[in-house]
Write an enzyme that holds these catalytic residues in place. Structure first.
Site, PDB file in Angstrom:
ATOM      1  N   VAL A 117      72.397 -12.397 -65.510  1.00  0.00           N
ATOM      2  CA  VAL A 117      73.239 -11.656 -64.579  1.00  0.00           C
ATOM      3  C   VAL A 117      73.480 -10.270 -65.163  1.00  0.00           C
ATOM      4  CG1 VAL A 117      75.474 -11.528 -63.407  1.00  0.00           C
ATOM      5  CG2 VAL A 117      74.369 -13.753 -63.751  1.00  0.00           C
ATOM      6  N   CYS A 118      73.323  -9.248 -64.338  1.00  0.00           N
ATOM      7  CA  CYS A 118      73.643  -7.876 -64.724  1.00  0.00           C
ATOM      8  C   CYS A 118      72.846  -7.486 -65.978  1.00  0.00           C
ATOM      9  CB  CYS A 118      75.156  -7.770 -64.928  1.00  0.00           C
ATOM     10  SG  CYS A 118      75.822  -6.095 -64.980  1.00  0.00           S
ATOM     11  N   THR A 119      73.515  -6.931 -66.999  1.00  0.00           N
ATOM     12  CA  THR A 119      72.796  -6.482 -68.196  1.00  0.00           C
ATOM     13  C   THR A 119      72.461  -7.636 -69.135  1.00  0.00           C
ATOM     14  OG1 THR A 119      74.881  -5.905 -69.287  1.00  0.00           O
ATOM     15  CG2 THR A 119      73.739  -4.158 -68.081  1.00  0.00           C
TER      16      THR A 119
END
Length: 246
Positions: A117-119
């Site tokens: 998720v995300c970074t």
């Protein structure tokens, strides 16, 4: 504009009725919703056990100070049917952490689901598991994906074989619903979506760089610049060392 879901031609997980296990990595200065959003969905998946993983079995605080507590250390964690790797500012401190990278590599090599998720996608990149993969991440770091050998997909959720990636933060909820649909079927995912009343209807239209007012985007970029510069430098360093391997 990003598409909601991109699926590669690579083979995908099969729906199963067998018991499932989910592992969720947590660490200092992460974005808790990268973890708690998917947790809310995956914990409702039928016949599923979830373990929270930390470097040690000791409390960590997310970037805003929320205290989280793991069930098991990385050293004690085995393989999971799904391993969640969240992002956040604290991801940068783990890019050279061999214990974290080893956890990610072990999951990827097992051909069980790896879910960023995300970074969190940057941590997967640092672990060397993104080469040739279709990947998404937070809009502020998508341009860094090719440095890790990945192929950028402009989507909220991307499924490429056993690797599932979500764009920034809230996209983790959508990706988790996709995980449920892949493992338990669409009806199970839809029932969870109904139970949590996931029906986005934002008050403001400022959730992407394209839709945000110019001054809002500028303010974000000013605050983001230090971590953005560090992330770019790390991605360039990684590419310089590893590009011949791809």
């Amino acid at each position: 504009m990003s598409v909601p879901l991109f699926m590669s031609e690579r083979s995908k997980p099969k729906i199963t009725t067998q018991p499932l296990s989910v592992g969720c990595l947590i660490y200092e200065r992460m974005d808790q919703i990268d973890f708690t959003g998917p947790f809310e969905v995956l914990s409702r998946m039928p016949d599923t056990t979830i373990r929270i993983i930390g470097k040690e079995v000791a409390p960590v605080r997310d970037v805003q100070g929320l205290r989280l507590y793991p069930d098991v250390s990385i050293a004690e964690a085995g393989l999971f049917d799904v391993l969640l790797i969240p992002g956040g500012y604290g991801q940068q401190a783990l890019m050279h952490d061999e214990e974290v990278r080893g956890l990610i590599r072990k999951q990827a090599q097992s051909e069980k689901l790896l879910f960023s998720v995300c970074t969190g996608a940057l941590l997967c990149g640092a672990a060397g598991v993104l080469a040739g993969r279709q990947v998404t991440s937070h809009w502020s770091v998508r341009h860094l994906m090719p440095h890790y050998g990945a192929v950028l997909a402009d989507a909220r959720v991307v499924v490429d074989g056993n690797f599932i990636s979500a764009a920034g933060v809230t996209a983790g909820l959508e990706a988790a619903l996709v995980v449920v649909s892949l493992l338990r079927g669409d009806a199970a995912a839809q029932e969870i979506q109904l139970a949590i009343e996931y029906a986005p209807n934002p008050v403001f239209n400022s959730g992407t760089p394209e839709s945000a007012p110019h001054e809002v985007l500028q303010n974000f970029q000013t605050k983001y610049e230090p971590i953005g510069t560090a992330r770019e430098a790390e991605a360039i360093r990684y590419a310089a060392i590893n590009h011949a391997v791809w």
